[in-house]
Enzyme design. Structure first.
Site, PDB file in Angstrom:
ATOM      1  N   PHE A  88       0.855  -1.195   0.000  1.00 25.59           N
ATOM      2  CA  PHE A  88       0.000   0.000   0.000  1.00 25.59           C
ATOM      3  C   PHE A  88       0.882   1.233   0.000  1.00 25.59           C
ATOM      4  O   PHE A  88       1.742   1.383   0.849  1.00 25.59           O
ATOM      5  CB  PHE A  88      -0.941   0.025   1.215  1.00 25.59           C
ATOM      6  CG  PHE A  88      -1.877   1.201   1.157  1.00 25.59           C
ATOM      7  CD1 PHE A  88      -3.024   1.150   0.372  1.00 25.59           C
ATOM      8  CD2 PHE A  88      -1.590   2.378   1.837  1.00 25.59           C
ATOM      9  CE1 PHE A  88      -3.871   2.258   0.278  1.00 25.59           C
ATOM     10  CE2 PHE A  88      -2.422   3.484   1.739  1.00 25.59           C
ATOM     11  CZ  PHE A  88      -3.564   3.414   0.964  1.00 25.59           C
TER      12      PHE A  88
ATOM     13  N   LYS B 110       2.648   9.489   8.323  1.00 27.08           N
ATOM     14  CA  LYS B 110       1.721   9.225   9.443  1.00 27.08           C
ATOM     15  C   LYS B 110       2.172   9.741  10.827  1.00 27.08           C
ATOM     16  O   LYS B 110       1.638  10.721  11.314  1.00 27.08           O
ATOM     17  CB  LYS B 110       1.409   7.723   9.530  1.00 27.08           C
ATOM     18  CG  LYS B 110       0.459   7.255   8.420  1.00 27.08           C
ATOM     19  CD  LYS B 110      -0.033   5.856   8.679  1.00 27.08           C
ATOM     20  CE  LYS B 110      -1.185   5.475   7.771  1.00 27.08           C
ATOM     21  NZ  LYS B 110      -0.795   5.066   6.419  1.00 27.08           N
TER      22      LYS B 110
ATOM     23  N   ASP C 265       9.104   2.621   1.669  1.00 32.11           N
ATOM     24  CA  ASP C 265       7.952   3.385   2.144  1.00 32.11           C
ATOM     25  C   ASP C 265       7.844   3.161   3.652  1.00 32.11           C
ATOM     26  O   ASP C 265       7.406   2.109   4.108  1.00 32.11           O
ATOM     27  CB  ASP C 265       6.698   2.907   1.410  1.00 32.11           C
ATOM     28  CG  ASP C 265       5.436   3.630   1.869  1.00 32.11           C
ATOM     29  OD1 ASP C 265       5.467   4.257   2.943  1.00 32.11           O
ATOM     30  OD2 ASP C 265       4.419   3.539   1.153  1.00 32.11           O
TER      31      ASP C 265
HETATM   32  C1  LIG Z   1      -1.026   5.317   5.012  1.00 33.40           C
HETATM   33  C2  LIG Z   1       0.027   4.920   4.073  1.00 33.40           C
HETATM   34  C3  LIG Z   1       0.268   5.656   2.898  1.00 33.40           C
HETATM   35  C4  LIG Z   1      -0.599   6.807   2.476  1.00 33.40           C
HETATM   36  O1  LIG Z   1      -0.511   7.864   3.371  1.00 33.40           O
HETATM   37  P1  LIG Z   1      -1.561   9.093   3.227  1.00 33.40           P
HETATM   38  O2  LIG Z   1      -1.060  10.078   4.242  1.00 33.40           O
HETATM   39  O3  LIG Z   1      -2.909   8.535   3.544  1.00 33.40           O
HETATM   40  O4  LIG Z   1      -1.484   9.588   1.858  1.00 33.40           O
HETATM   41  C5  LIG Z   1       1.328   5.270   2.101  1.00 33.40           C
HETATM   42  N1  LIG Z   1       2.105   4.229   2.428  1.00 33.40           N
HETATM   43  C6  LIG Z   1       1.911   3.505   3.543  1.00 33.40           C
HETATM   44  C7  LIG Z   1       2.823   2.366   3.859  1.00 33.40           C
HETATM   45  C8  LIG Z   1       0.857   3.812   4.406  1.00 33.40           C
HETATM   46  O5  LIG Z   1       0.640   3.082   5.486  1.00 33.40           O
END
Ligand SMILES: *Cc1c(COP(=O)(O)O)cnc(C)c1O
Length: 425
Positions: free
Chosen positions: A155, A275, A246
């Site tokens: 994700f 986050k 990420d």
């Molecule tokens: C939540 C998340 C995103 C997206 O972050 P947003 O602030 O909602 O755009 C991207 N990568 C990972 C691994 C996430 O957990």
């Protein structure tokens, strides 16, 4: 409509009685229906606890999905936002912003990165990384058709490029044409990765970057395999492919280390954070090594990115992580949480098939053979005063604030044990 008529209209007068200030049906009249919401409204929080508009108390093991690093109403957070808003909250990147520089310096001193770009969310941080990789591919790697490899079940966000990077078709449905230049490999599978790189090479499409989560969060709390990541790093070094991580969900202390990659004994060339970075104030960041810092003025920008408010708050979060030893707390409390969850899983082997995680990002996997879903358990736990969040259909996710106490972990797992006992009977 005059202000008087607005006041006389009972439906437009905020009420503090049952249903809270804004009842769900009224809410759904106005807000775009992009979320499946649970039927409660939260209005107040303190530490690891939140209260809904009916006055019901919950133990918060969601923390805005791994975001409220210091929990709710932490004195350091209150002081930082108050001071910053009194001094200066937003200016353009037309000028130097001291708080942005200080935060970038803190990140560089506490990571493998040399350079930081600031934005406002995880998806944006990943967009910045994707753009950086593309520029690097064209200017340094000299690739005409660069490909970014991402993992299945990953994700990476909800913008067009990041849903393309996200290796889950359910997020891509309805939104094609997607962004070209992405291919997918199964996570933690070295042979598949090597084969894909070789296959693309034969077709004259070269891999520019491998883009992975150190631990897949949304995809089911799947930790990266140590040997796999070390081999990925070796392949990247030998073939001059960039390794992008990420860290949006696992960075900033969540795993008991500042960055998720520290659990894997490797360093990425580029990584992203969002986050938990400012404890719940919107922020995103993309970090990279000097060797791939190829952006020049005009290549990328963000109006809000790196403003004094977000950066000042993030600095306070960083200082509090260190002052209150929250990395150690995340390790110890995470161990306790996994131990307690394992005890529950062992008592109900037909319901749970695995307990896994790092620090304070943990998951319990529900048996694929039974009907029970993660959402069912989340709802049942909510009724008993514990907030949890699913990670996919069959994994229960625990991502409490990093300040969580021993007693709170005990209480949360006791509630879970009670909920599971009820369901099993
Ligand atoms: C939540 C998340 C995103 C997206 O972050 P947003 O602030 O909602 O755009 C991207 N990568 C990972 C691994 C996430 O957990």
């Amino acid at each position: 409509m005059s202000p008087e008529t607005l006041l006389q209209d009972p439906s437009s007068t905020p009420s503090s009685d049952s249903g809270g200030a804004f009842a769900p049906d009224r809410f759904d009249t106005y807000v775009m229906k992009t979320y499946g919401r649970f039927p409660i409204a939260l209005e107040r929080g303190e530490g690891c606890r939140v209260w809904d508009t009916q006055g019901r108390e919950y133990l918060d093991f969601v923390a805005g999905i791994a975001t409220c690093t210091l929990g709710h109403a932490h004195p350091a957070l209150i002081e930082a936002v108050t001071q910053q808003i009194q001094k200066l909250h937003h200016v353009s990147n037309l000028y130097y912003i001291p708080e942005q520089g200080q935060l970038a310096e803190w990140i560089v001193k506490h990571s493998c990165a040399n350079r930081v770009f600031f934005c406002n969310s995880g998806a944006e941080a990943n967009e910045a990384a994707i753009k950086l990789v593309r520029k690097y591919a064209h200017t340094v790697q000299q690739l005409e058709q660069p490909v970014i490899l991402t993992a299945k079940a990953s994700f990476h966000g909800r913008t067009l490029a990041t849903i393309t990077a996200t290796g889950q078709p359910k997020y891509q449905k309805y939104f094609d044409p997607l962004v070209p230049g992405f291919e997918y490999v199964p996570y933690n599978d070295l042979e598949a990765l090597e084969n894909t790189i070789a296959d693309l090479d034969e077709g004259n499409r070269r891999v520019s970057a491998i883009f992975l989560e150190p631990l897949q969060g949304e995809g089911g709390v799947n930790p990266g395999d140590l040997e796999y990541f070390q081999e990925v790093r070796r392949i990247c070094d030998e073939t001059e492919i960039l390794l992008v991580l990420d860290e949006v969900q696992v960075g900033m202390g969540r795993t008991g280390k500042f960055w998720g990659y520290e659990n894997l004994g490797i360093e990425p060339d580029i990584f992203t954070s969002a986050k938990g970075l400012a404890g719940g104030i919107p922020i995103g960041a993309m970090m990279c090594k000097e060797s791939c810092a190829v952006f020049e003025p005009g290549n990328h920008a963000s109006t809000f990115g790196g403003n004094p408010f977000a950066c000042g708050t993030s600095l306070a979060v960083a200082q509090t992580l260190e002052k209150e030893n929250l990395l150690e707390n995340a390790q110890v409390r995470g161990e306790q949480l996994r131990e307690n969850c394992r005890a529950i899983a062992q008592q109900y082997p037909k319901i749970f098939t695995a307990v896994r995680g790092w620090g304070l990002i943990n998951g319990m996997e529900i048996n694929a053979e039974i009907e029970l879903s993660a959402i069912d358990l989340v709802k049942a736990a909510m009724d008993e005063g514990l907030l949890l969040v699913p990670a996919g259909p069959k994994v229960l996710r625990f991502v409490p604030p990093l300040i969580v106490s021993k007693e709170e972990v005990e209480q949360a797992t006791q509630i879970l044990a009670k909920v599971v006992a009820k369901i099993a009977s």
